[in-house]
Design an enzyme around this catalytic site. Structure first.
Site, PDB file in Angstrom:
ATOM      1  N   CYS A  38       0.837  -1.206   0.000  1.00 45.07           N
ATOM      2  CA  CYS A  38       0.000   0.000   0.000  1.00 45.07           C
ATOM      3  C   CYS A  38       0.875   1.260   0.000  1.00 45.07           C
ATOM      4  CB  CYS A  38      -0.953  -0.061   1.192  1.00 45.07           C
ATOM      5  SG  CYS A  38      -2.343   1.076   1.131  1.00 45.07           S
ATOM      6  N   SER A  39       0.580   2.208   0.883  1.00 48.24           N
ATOM      7  CA  SER A  39       1.315   3.471   0.909  1.00 48.24           C
ATOM      8  C   SER A  39       2.707   3.337   1.501  1.00 48.24           C
ATOM      9  CB  SER A  39       0.524   4.527   1.686  1.00 48.24           C
ATOM     10  OG  SER A  39       0.228   4.072   2.989  1.00 48.24           O
TER      11      SER A  39
END
Length: 324
Positions: A110-111
């Site tokens: 993800c981030s």
């Protein structure tokens, strides 16, 4: 640890996404159990030892601080809504960079990709992240070759993945790379997840990406397309069905769906073809005819362009077992 055991460190920070941690952790743990020997040891690390609170409010314990272990095989950085603030943490950034320099491979979920980027590990490399953060990644780090619509991307020894459950796909791919496809399949079955989705697979289908349109004629058209995939779905035919001029239809459709009518139709047909390959034993020509892609080469090119694999390969990986 035995010499055959690979140390996997999962990096967390205050406000991380718990599934970004637990998904890959369970994959490596399952591989160790099913492999019959301690193939992996998994531990949580942070800028300091002790409890770290996830975004959900649950706490995990960081067994070590970043940089304390001598031999790290795999370093995976989690993401979360607070990853933006985490990129400003110089201790975290430097710890990731230093540990990555000694690890065999580095990944992110993800981030967490932003943290790898901030550590200078992605310059000139291909990478992906959660679709909602792709534009920000492109703007903030122009030296990265961002592939926004991919589940995971491998560029040499750097692996990056999309949101939450894509971390499971990333970890299964790592297990396959280390110990072969058979063990990866066993892990997939054990965890009851898709059998190793290919990294080139889209993060979302056309209807999910677009969402429901605001205008009633286009909402009705969306349903009509789904129910008439084998019909004439050219621009002119769709504009007529929506009772609009071709020019106005193209403009309104792009504003509502964020893509062209032709690409939207292709993605809806692809989604339908995937369902048929997963759930039926239809021969490929029947699958193509049913979804409006009757020419075998067109069906093949569509799968290669959007998913990076052929229809036959897709069926081999994702066909659901059917009772005899």
């Amino acid at each position: 640890m035995p010499n055959t055991t690979r140390l996997v460190q999962l990096v967390v920070f205050e406000g991380f996404q718990l599934l970004d941690l637990s998904g890959p952790a369970d994959v490596f743990h399952a591989a160790a159990l099913l492999g019959g020997e301690p193939l992996y040891e998994v531990e949580v690390v942070a800028t300091r030892r002790g409890p770290v609170r996830a975004m959900s409010g649950l706490e995990v314990n960081a067994a070590r601080a970043l940089g304390e272990a001598d031999a790290v095989d795999t370093l995976i950085v989690t993401g979360g809504l607070t990853s933006g603030a985490a990129t400003a943490d110089t201790v975290l950034r430097d710890g990731i960079r230093e540990t990555a320099s000694r690890a065999r491979r580095v990944g992110s979920v993800c981030s967490g990709t932003f943290l790898l980027a901030e550590a200078g590990l992605l310059d000139g490399r291909r990478a992906t992240t959660h679709w909602a953060g792709s534009s920000g990644l492109i703007e903030r780090y122009p030296g990265i070759l961002v592939e926004p619509d991919r589940i995971y991307v491998r560029d040499g020894d750097i692996w990056t993945s999309a949101g939450v459950t894509a971390g499971i796909d990333l970890a299964i791919a790592m297990v396959a790379d280390d110990h072969g496809a058979d063990l990866a399949r066993e892990v997939s079955r054990w965890l009851v997840v898709y059998l190793h989705r290919p990294g080139g697979q889209s993060q979302f289908s056309a209807p999910i990406a677009a969402g429901p349109p605001r205008r009633e004629p286009l909402r009705a058209l969306q349903v009509w397309i789904e129910e008439n995939l084998a019909a004439d779905l050219t621009l002119e035919a769709l504009a007529k069905q929506a009772d609009m001029s071709t020019r106005n239809f193209s403009r309104v459709f792009a504003a509502e769906f964020g893509t062209t009518p032709a690409r939207y139709v292709e993605l809806v047909r692809l989604a339908a073809a995937r369902r048929l390959l997963e759930t039926t034993d239809y021969p490929l020509h029947r699958v193509g005819t049913t979804v409006g892609l009757p020419r075998p080469e067109t069906l093949y090119r569509t799968f290669q362009r959007q998913l990076g694999i052929s229809p036959g390969e897709y069926r081999g990986r994702f066909a659901r077992p059917r009772s005899s």
